[in-house]
Design a protein around this motif. Structure first.
Motif, PDB file in Angstrom:
ATOM      1  N   VAL A  89     -49.166  16.182  12.977  1.00  0.00           N
ATOM      2  CA  VAL A  89     -49.854  14.925  13.341  1.00  0.00           C
ATOM      3  C   VAL A  89     -48.938  14.080  14.226  1.00  0.00           C
ATOM      4  O   VAL A  89     -49.353  13.588  15.280  1.00  0.00           O
ATOM      5  CB  VAL A  89     -50.234  14.105  12.084  1.00  0.00           C
ATOM      6  N   TYR A  90     -47.689  13.939  13.786  1.00  0.00           N
ATOM      7  CA  TYR A  90     -46.755  13.064  14.514  1.00  0.00           C
ATOM      8  C   TYR A  90     -46.508  13.585  15.934  1.00  0.00           C
ATOM      9  O   TYR A  90     -46.584  12.826  16.914  1.00  0.00           O
ATOM     10  CB  TYR A  90     -45.446  12.955  13.732  1.00  0.00           C
ATOM     11  N   SER A  91     -46.265  14.880  16.061  1.00  0.00           N
ATOM     12  CA  SER A  91     -46.009  15.423  17.406  1.00  0.00           C
ATOM     13  C   SER A  91     -47.277  15.375  18.257  1.00  0.00           C
ATOM     14  O   SER A  91     -47.228  15.142  19.464  1.00  0.00           O
ATOM     15  CB  SER A  91     -45.441  16.840  17.342  1.00  0.00           C
ATOM     16  N   HIS A  92     -48.440  15.546  17.614  1.00  0.00           N
ATOM     17  CA  HIS A  92     -49.697  15.456  18.362  1.00  0.00           C
ATOM     18  C   HIS A  92     -49.877  14.037  18.927  1.00  0.00           C
ATOM     19  O   HIS A  92     -50.252  13.866  20.087  1.00  0.00           O
ATOM     20  CB  HIS A  92     -50.880  15.832  17.467  1.00  0.00           C
ATOM     21  N   GLU A  93     -49.595  13.035  18.098  1.00  0.00           N
ATOM     22  CA  GLU A  93     -49.749  11.648  18.570  1.00  0.00           C
ATOM     23  C   GLU A  93     -48.763  11.333  19.703  1.00  0.00           C
ATOM     24  O   GLU A  93     -49.091  10.577  20.616  1.00  0.00           O
ATOM     25  CB  GLU A  93     -49.600  10.668  17.411  1.00  0.00           C
ATOM     26  N   GLN A  94     -47.573  11.917  19.638  1.00  0.00           N
ATOM     27  CA  GLN A  94     -46.615  11.712  20.746  1.00  0.00           C
ATOM     28  C   GLN A  94     -47.182  12.304  22.041  1.00  0.00           C
ATOM     29  O   GLN A  94     -47.030  11.721  23.110  1.00  0.00           O
ATOM     30  CB  GLN A  94     -45.275  12.367  20.406  1.00  0.00           C
ATOM     31  N   SER A 133     -48.514   7.555  11.465  1.00  0.00           N
ATOM     32  CA  SER A 133     -48.284   8.973  11.124  1.00  0.00           C
ATOM     33  C   SER A 133     -46.812   9.229  10.818  1.00  0.00           C
ATOM     34  O   SER A 133     -46.486  10.018   9.931  1.00  0.00           O
ATOM     35  CB  SER A 133     -48.780   9.902  12.238  1.00  0.00           C
ATOM     36  N   GLY A 134     -45.920   8.520  11.512  1.00  0.00           N
ATOM     37  CA  GLY A 134     -44.482   8.666  11.249  1.00  0.00           C
ATOM     38  C   GLY A 134     -44.113   8.176   9.857  1.00  0.00           C
ATOM     39  O   GLY A 134     -43.272   8.772   9.175  1.00  0.00           O
ATOM     40  N   THR A 135     -44.783   7.106   9.422  1.00  0.00           N
ATOM     41  CA  THR A 135     -44.509   6.566   8.080  1.00  0.00           C
ATOM     42  C   THR A 135     -44.960   7.556   7.010  1.00  0.00           C
ATOM     43  O   THR A 135     -44.231   7.819   6.047  1.00  0.00           O
ATOM     44  CB  THR A 135     -45.263   5.222   7.888  1.00  0.00           C
ATOM     45  N   VAL A 136     -46.167   8.124   7.175  1.00  0.00           N
ATOM     46  CA  VAL A 136     -46.627   9.098   6.177  1.00  0.00           C
ATOM     47  C   VAL A 136     -45.715  10.323   6.193  1.00  0.00           C
ATOM     48  O   VAL A 136     -45.362  10.850   5.134  1.00  0.00           O
ATOM     49  CB  VAL A 136     -48.109   9.505   6.395  1.00  0.00           C
TER      50      VAL A 136
END
Ligand code: FEO
Length: 171
Positions: A89-94, A133-136
């Motif tokens: 999720v995090y890399s996708h959002e980046q 997403s980074g927090t989760v």
């Protein structure tokens, strides 16, 4: 609008719909692992992505251009662990942030102030998307092997509620 801008915005509609599809697939993964709270977080995320797609969809029409829908790629269906999902999720959002930045660069290079102004909502939204997403991701990593901690986090994520954007075009 310049043809290049129309095509790029249409591609972004596809990218946002893919994001929604990806998060629905992640919801399905979590539901199959009996982690309904994580699944709920993904459902809300998928709804947000659909709203992002529709925001751009409406803007294209508002500017007098045509929305052209194209094939949406299949998302992955399996992940190794909850940590693995949230890394994704995090890399996708980046990556999405990079796509938005490229759209802004194009709007600026074309002197398209209206589109640049419209896209600023997405610039801010991506800051929130990466933060949430980074927090989760950090929390899932901390919970890691502890079943108790994972269950507590699952309960926390079950509380997430979808808040639709208030207007069609902005804010
Ligand atoms: Fe529409 Fe999560 O970016």
């Amino acid at each position: 609008m310049d043809e290049k801008m129309i095509n790029a915005l249409n591609s972004q509609v596809n990218a946002e719909l893919y994001s929604s599809y990806l998060y629905l697939s992640m919801e399905s993964y979590f539901e199959s692992e009996d982690m309904g709270g994580f699944g709920n977080w993904m459902r809300v995320q998928a709804q947000e992505e659909l709203a992002h797609a529709m925001k751009i969809y409406d803007f294209i029409i508002q500017r007098g251009a045509k929305v052209t829908l194209t094939r949406i790629d299949s998302p992955p269906t399996e992940w190794k662990s909850p940590v693995n999902v949230f890394e994704h999720v995090y890399s996708h959002e980046q990556k999405v942030t990079e796509l938005i930045n490229q759209l802004v660069n194009l709007a600026i290079s074309l002197g398209d102030h209206a589109t640049n102004n419209f896209l600023q909502w997405f610039v801010s939204e991506q800051v929130e998307e990466e933060e949430s997403s980074g927090t989760v991701l950090k929390k899932v990593k901390m919970a890691n092997e502890s079943l108790n901690a994972l269950l507590m986090l699952d309960n926390e994520l079950s509380q997430r509620v979808y808040n639709p954007p208030t207007t069609k075009t902005n804010i």
